[in-house]
Design a protein around this motif. Structure first.
Motif, PDB file in Angstrom:
ATOM      1  N   SER A  76       8.513  40.625  80.657  1.00 54.56           N
ATOM      2  CA  SER A  76       9.404  39.797  79.844  1.00 54.56           C
ATOM      3  C   SER A  76      10.069  38.742  80.727  1.00 54.56           C
ATOM      4  CB  SER A  76      10.433  40.649  79.108  1.00 54.56           C
ATOM      5  OG  SER A  76      11.415  41.097  79.975  1.00 54.56           O
TER       6      SER A  76
ATOM      7  N   LEU B  71      14.642  50.682  78.583  1.00 54.38           N
ATOM      8  CA  LEU B  71      14.689  51.112  79.985  1.00 54.38           C
ATOM      9  C   LEU B  71      15.308  52.493  80.160  1.00 54.38           C
ATOM     10  CD1 LEU B  71      15.637  47.876  81.908  1.00 54.38           C
ATOM     11  CD2 LEU B  71      13.521  49.152  82.045  1.00 54.38           C
TER      12      LEU B  71
ATOM     13  N   PHE C 224       9.125  49.613  82.982  1.00 59.35           N
ATOM     14  CA  PHE C 224       9.222  48.625  84.048  1.00 59.35           C
ATOM     15  C   PHE C 224       8.217  47.504  83.881  1.00 59.35           C
ATOM     16  CE2 PHE C 224      12.336  50.648  86.758  1.00 59.35           C
ATOM     17  CZ  PHE C 224      12.932  49.510  87.261  1.00 59.35           C
TER      18      PHE C 224
ATOM     19  N   LEU D 191       9.802  45.182  81.552  1.00 59.52           N
ATOM     20  CA  LEU D 191      10.864  44.419  82.217  1.00 59.52           C
ATOM     21  C   LEU D 191      10.282  43.269  83.033  1.00 59.52           C
ATOM     22  CD1 LEU D 191      13.939  44.446  82.763  1.00 59.52           C
ATOM     23  CD2 LEU D 191      13.424  45.648  84.860  1.00 59.52           C
TER      24      LEU D 191
ATOM     25  N   MET E 170      16.650  45.960  75.318  1.00 60.18           N
ATOM     26  CA  MET E 170      16.105  46.112  76.659  1.00 60.18           C
ATOM     27  C   MET E 170      16.646  47.379  77.325  1.00 60.18           C
ATOM     28  SD  MET E 170      13.970  44.508  78.348  1.00 60.18           S
ATOM     29  CE  MET E 170      13.569  43.223  79.453  1.00 60.18           C
ATOM     30  N   SER E 171      17.963  47.605  77.208  1.00 59.36           N
ATOM     31  CA  SER E 171      18.493  48.797  77.879  1.00 59.36           C
ATOM     32  C   SER E 171      17.991  50.062  77.205  1.00 59.36           C
ATOM     33  CB  SER E 171      20.018  48.789  77.970  1.00 59.36           C
ATOM     34  OG  SER E 171      20.570  47.981  77.009  1.00 59.36           O
TER      35      SER E 171
ATOM     36  N   VAL F  63      17.715  43.743  88.064  1.00 58.53           N
ATOM     37  CA  VAL F  63      17.707  45.198  88.176  1.00 58.53           C
ATOM     38  C   VAL F  63      18.813  45.622  89.122  1.00 58.53           C
ATOM     39  CG1 VAL F  63      16.374  47.221  88.706  1.00 58.53           C
ATOM     40  CG2 VAL F  63      15.257  45.202  87.828  1.00 58.53           C
TER      41      VAL F  63
ATOM     42  N   GLY G 130       6.689  42.510  75.954  1.00 62.19           N
ATOM     43  CA  GLY G 130       7.323  41.606  76.897  1.00 62.19           C
ATOM     44  C   GLY G 130       7.356  40.180  76.355  1.00 62.19           C
TER      45      GLY G 130
END
Lengths: 278, 283
Positions: free
Chosen positions: A162, A115, A156, A159, A111-112, A278, A96
């Motif tokens: 970060s 995730l 998560f 996410l 990032m995607s 999100v 993060g």
């Protein structure tokens, strides 16, 4: 006709009352299922078209405690959840930090990708996880089940953290340096208090995710690592609804206590991941 | 020279910082997905050889289309119901009336308690002897027999909605609370009545938030497993269909993996389309 209109107008005028009623109905919709479980767990001979059980009893609870080792299951669930929280946090803090504070080319894409485990239905990779764990003897160990949970908890946590680290103001760190604080002092007195709410939010989020996780647990549990959701599932399969209800009530208590403790610390919306981005 | 050295060091440290996350991703997600993929291409119970048999047999079954359709119907139905519930709820909660905090907590309750326990309560509530049916028989004319809600498709959509609406409700509420009151006042001054303000000003402004929340609800509903497993009866969406393959002995891991791959691909395709549509400006 005019009378009907009169009533309609009166209702429309008392808008506040209308909204209150609406909200009350909504709360009923959410809470009656739990009330039903409570009633079912203390009622005896509740058949036919009766609104309330005719006789109250605590027998089902005695059964539930005798049949299921509640203490053991609660311990399993908590140990696994704590392990998952620990591992996810340890993983998410450096990652993060890098994602939030450093200029990384293709940050969005990275990032995607990280995730992605939240996008794919968990059962799809749970199958793979189970096969790997069977091969490496991680099935039926606390650490194994917790590792399986990390696969969906860590993204998560990364996410949330970060976003927290990104919000840190560079100038504050500089100001601290100008005032003569060395990096360690800066970290203890400036950075740490600033990131603490974010870290707590991420830990709470991971905790609830792991505590409620069913799919991945079902694929990796064994007789020594039965957790709360799995036990409820097994009990529903056994078909004694009264005992199942009693068991659910007993099993849900720790989660309510935890929630009650944490909802003062962090905005409860954070639990659902209702944060920006999100 | 010195600059290049420090730059290389910087990149190295960044990579080191990123490595735990990337390692987790590859070991706990990518590798299992690859194992699932390989398994789905192997003959049942063997470690060598390649075959497409599991995909072909599943997709050739007439039931396959039913199962896939059911999965989509359930998740899209849940999204629509959640939107219909979230807008009035958001509008009501925005007013910050009495017990505001309590209702906010109520809103996230379904996401916080274990889903299975929620499902158990719903099964009890909507069962033939549950309160809903008692209420209908007692107070609604022409209803003399209990209506079966459990184990039907509308019932399942209801359960999904109960469990997954908080995603949409939260984003909607956040958007509504972030609206500038001046905009609504302007519409009011311009002579719009309350309904017109809602229809032409508020709803278009919060649509992006609703859509963002609906992605989350859709993903959760598409992958939902615990609810259909215990409350689905004969209606089995993809996730339960996958689990059925390995639930009994001999476990059919390859068949399960093939279905899992189909499910993952379907979800990715649908989400890609969804995101594309979302990006397009809504007029």
């Amino acid at each position: 006709m005019t009378l009907a209109r009169k009533y309609l107008n009166a209702i429309l005028r008392s808008r506040k009352l209308l909204i209150q009623t609406l909200l009350l109905c909504f709360a009923l919709m959410i809470f009656t299922p739990f009330l039903m479980i409570v009633l079912r767990s203390v009622g005896r001979g509740w058949f036919g078209r009766l609104w309330l059980p005719p006789e109250l009893t605590l027998d089902w609870y005695r059964w539930a405690v005798e049949v299921t080792n509640i203490v053991e299951i609660t311990k399993n669930t908590l140990v696994i959840a704590l392990l998952a929280v620990l591992m996810s946090t340890v993983i998410a803090i450096p990652t993060g930090w890098a994602l939030g504070r450093r200029n990384i080319p293709g940050r969005e894409l990275l990032m995607s990708i990280l995730l992605l485990p939240r996008m794919i239905p968990p059962i799809a990779f749970a199958l793979g996880v189970a096969q790997i764990f069977y091969r490496t003897d991680l099935i039926n160990t606390h650490i194994g089940v917790a590792l399986a949970h990390v696969s969906i908890c860590a993204p998560f946590a990364i996410l949330i953290l970060s976003a927290t680290f990104e919000a840190l103001d560079e100038r504050l760190l500089e100001a601290s340096g100008v005032c003569g604080a060395n990096p360690i002092r800066t970290f203890i007195h400036v950075v740490f208090p600033l990131i603490l709410p974010g870290v707590l939010a991420s830990m709470i989020f991971t905790f609830t995710t792991s505590y409620n996780e069913f799919t991945l647990t079902l694929m990796t549990y064994g007789k020594d690592t039965v957790t709360l959701p799995v036990r409820t599932y097994l009990a529903i399969g056994e078909g004694y609804w009264e005992v199942t209800s009693a068991m659910s009530i007993l099993l849900i208590i720790p989660s309510i206590i935890v929630l009650f403790m944490i909802q003062r610390q962090v905005a409860p919306e954070k639990l659902v991941g209702g944060f920006k981005g999100v | 020279m010195l600059k290049r050295g420090s730059k290389a060091r910087f990149i190295l440290i960044t990579l080191l910082l990123l490595s735990p996350g990337l390692l987790t991703f590859f070991l706990l997600f990518f590798y299992p997905m690859m194992v699932t993929l390989t398994r789905s291409l192997r003959p049942e119970g063997e470690q060598i050889g390649w075959t497409l048999e599991h995909y072909v047999t599943f997709l050739a079954e007439p039931r396959a289309r039913e199962v896939i359709l059911l999965t989509f119907v359930l998740s899209i139905g849940a999204v629509l119901c959640s939107v219909l519930l979230s807008i009035p709820l958001g509008l009501a909660l925005r007013q910050k009336l009495r017990a505001h905090r309590f209702y906010r907590l109520t809103m996230i309750t379904p996401r916080v308690v274990p889903g299975l326990i929620g499902a158990l309560g719903l099964l009890l509530l909507f069962g033939s002897r549950g309160w809903v049916n008692l209420f209908l028989i007692r107070f609604v004319p022409f209803v003399n027999e209990p209506i079966s809600i459990n184990y039907t498709i509308p019932g399942l959509i209801l359960f999904y909605t109960w469990l997954y609406f908080p995603f949409i409700a939260l984003t909607t509420l956040a958007a509504l609370e972030g609206l500038d009151p001046a905009i609504e006042e302007a519409a009011d001054v311009a002579g719009a009545n309350r309904w017109q303000v809602l229809r032409h000003v508020v709803i278009p402004l919060i649509t992006p938030a609703i859509l963002a929340g609906s992605v989350l609800t859709f993903m959760a509903a598409f992958g939902a497993f615990s609810i259909p497993l215990i409350a689905g009866g004969n209606h089995r969406p993809l996730s339960v269909e996958i689990y059925r393959q390995i639930d009994f002995t001999p476990a059919r891991w390859s068949a399960a993996s093939a279905r899992a791959m189909i499910m993952a691909v379907l979800q990715v395709i649908f989400l890609t389309i969804y995101m594309r549509v979302l990006r397009r400006p809504i007029t």
